[in-house]
Design an enzyme around this catalytic site. Sequence first.
Site, PDB file in Angstrom:
ATOM      1  N   GLU A   1     -32.711 -62.468  -5.215  1.00  0.00           N
ATOM      2  CA  GLU A   1     -32.586 -63.600  -4.305  1.00  0.00           C
ATOM      3  C   GLU A   1     -32.600 -64.906  -5.065  1.00  0.00           C
ATOM      4  O   GLU A   1     -31.907 -65.849  -4.713  1.00  0.00           O
ATOM      5  CB  GLU A   1     -33.735 -63.603  -3.294  1.00  0.00           C
ATOM      6  CG  GLU A   1     -33.600 -64.660  -2.198  1.00  0.00           C
ATOM      7  CD  GLU A   1     -34.151 -66.017  -2.583  1.00  0.00           C
ATOM      8  OE1 GLU A   1     -33.894 -66.986  -1.885  1.00  0.00           O
ATOM      9  OE2 GLU A   1     -34.842 -66.118  -3.623  1.00  0.00           O
ATOM     10  N   GLU A   2     -33.383 -64.956  -6.137  1.00  0.00           N
ATOM     11  CA  GLU A   2     -33.607 -66.239  -6.809  1.00  0.00           C
ATOM     12  C   GLU A   2     -32.328 -66.818  -7.406  1.00  0.00           C
ATOM     13  O   GLU A   2     -32.217 -68.031  -7.569  1.00  0.00           O
ATOM     14  CB  GLU A   2     -34.691 -66.093  -7.883  1.00  0.00           C
ATOM     15  CG  GLU A   2     -36.080 -65.787  -7.320  1.00  0.00           C
ATOM     16  CD  GLU A   2     -36.650 -66.948  -6.499  1.00  0.00           C
ATOM     17  OE1 GLU A   2     -35.987 -67.983  -6.388  1.00  0.00           O
ATOM     18  OE2 GLU A   2     -37.761 -66.795  -5.969  1.00  0.00           O
TER      19      GLU A   2
ATOM     20  N   HIS B   1     -37.736 -61.343  -0.255  1.00  0.00           N
ATOM     21  CA  HIS B   1     -37.302 -60.925  -1.595  1.00  0.00           C
ATOM     22  C   HIS B   1     -38.508 -60.642  -2.476  1.00  0.00           C
ATOM     23  O   HIS B   1     -39.558 -61.284  -2.352  1.00  0.00           O
ATOM     24  CB  HIS B   1     -36.367 -61.958  -2.235  1.00  0.00           C
ATOM     25  CG  HIS B   1     -36.999 -63.283  -2.534  1.00  0.00           C
ATOM     26  ND1 HIS B   1     -37.726 -63.529  -3.675  1.00  0.00           N
ATOM     27  CD2 HIS B   1     -36.998 -64.455  -1.851  1.00  0.00           C
ATOM     28  CE1 HIS B   1     -38.134 -64.788  -3.679  1.00  0.00           C
ATOM     29  NE2 HIS B   1     -37.721 -65.371  -2.572  1.00  0.00           N
TER      30      HIS B   1
ATOM     31  N   GLU C   1     -39.635 -66.705   4.204  1.00  0.00           N
ATOM     32  CA  GLU C   1     -39.734 -67.613   3.053  1.00  0.00           C
ATOM     33  C   GLU C   1     -40.742 -68.725   3.359  1.00  0.00           C
ATOM     34  O   GLU C   1     -40.915 -69.099   4.520  1.00  0.00           O
ATOM     35  CB  GLU C   1     -38.378 -68.267   2.781  1.00  0.00           C
ATOM     36  CG  GLU C   1     -37.408 -67.426   1.984  1.00  0.00           C
ATOM     37  CD  GLU C   1     -37.646 -67.525   0.487  1.00  0.00           C
ATOM     38  OE1 GLU C   1     -38.661 -68.132   0.067  1.00  0.00           O
ATOM     39  OE2 GLU C   1     -36.828 -66.968  -0.258  1.00  0.00           O
TER      40      GLU C   1
ATOM     41  N   ASP D   1     -38.154 -60.422  -5.982  1.00  0.00           N
ATOM     42  CA  ASP D   1     -38.016 -61.034  -7.316  1.00  0.00           C
ATOM     43  C   ASP D   1     -38.686 -62.402  -7.333  1.00  0.00           C
ATOM     44  O   ASP D   1     -38.753 -63.101  -6.323  1.00  0.00           O
ATOM     45  CB  ASP D   1     -36.538 -61.132  -7.743  1.00  0.00           C
ATOM     46  CG  ASP D   1     -35.659 -61.846  -6.724  1.00  0.00           C
ATOM     47  OD1 ASP D   1     -35.846 -61.613  -5.511  1.00  0.00           O
ATOM     48  OD2 ASP D   1     -34.789 -62.640  -7.129  1.00  0.00           O
TER      49      ASP D   1
HETATM   50 ZN   LIG Z   1     -37.948 -67.385  -2.098  1.00  0.00          ZN
END
Ligand SMILES: [Zn+2]
Length: 260
Positions: free
Chosen positions: A179-180, A112, A203, A114
């Site tokens: 995603e956050e 991601h 991640e 963001d």
């Molecule tokens: Zn993350």
Amino acid sequence: MPDTPPPGALDDATAAAITAAVDAGFDQQIAFLQELVRRPSIRGQEHLAQDLMFDAMAARGYAMDRWLTDPDDIRHHPGFSPVAVSYANAWNVVGTHRPRGTGGRSLILNGHIDVVPTGPTDMWTYPPFEARIEGDWMYGRGAGDMKCGVVANLFALDALRRAGVQPAGTVHLQTVSEEESTGNGALSTLVRGYTADGVLVSEPTGLRSVRATLGVQWFQLKVRGYPVHVAIAGEGANAIEAAMGLVTALNPNGPDRGTE
Ligand SMILES: [Zn+2]
């Protein structure tokens, strides 16, 4: 019995060549990460970072796709999370490596773009989007979560190229937004038709591979009070005071949960 590698497994020499190719490109990888961290992609500003990713993938010759997450496209899906904010800049980018032949298994490399808000900047040692490097550590909002992973995905394929090999199956390099808070960006790639035999989300997980995760749950509670004049406050009901008990009971880290 001699160790026979499974079909398609890397031989030691190729594995060593790939590792060396990662090392050879590492300075360039860190420089690119720095540039990406300097593009603040908190919600509403994802486009600048996504532009950089798009251009980087396009320059490498991948088949490119870019679109805005549209809640109406994904609302029907069980993985959909309610949208409480504007998706005006919630861009997703996918670059696709197409293999020379057929038969290889496909892979999605996902990350991601963001990042979470900075919070009070006076609590930062260095400005959050300076991406300063000290020793072998980079300081910056999103450097760890998860622009380093996004860049690692991109440069992993570069390393293969440098080593003179390439994936035998289709590889989709994905950088998604949102995603956050929800995961709606990744969901949007799925609904758009991107699937594969395997998915690797880079991640930060303390360098452990994680095959499943709890996810998050969002819910709202409405607490109704009973308003009365302050002179007779004891005859009314204060909704905030009533909510305090609920907050304590629902807090997974709260004192009520510590002994379970
Ligand atoms: Zn993350």
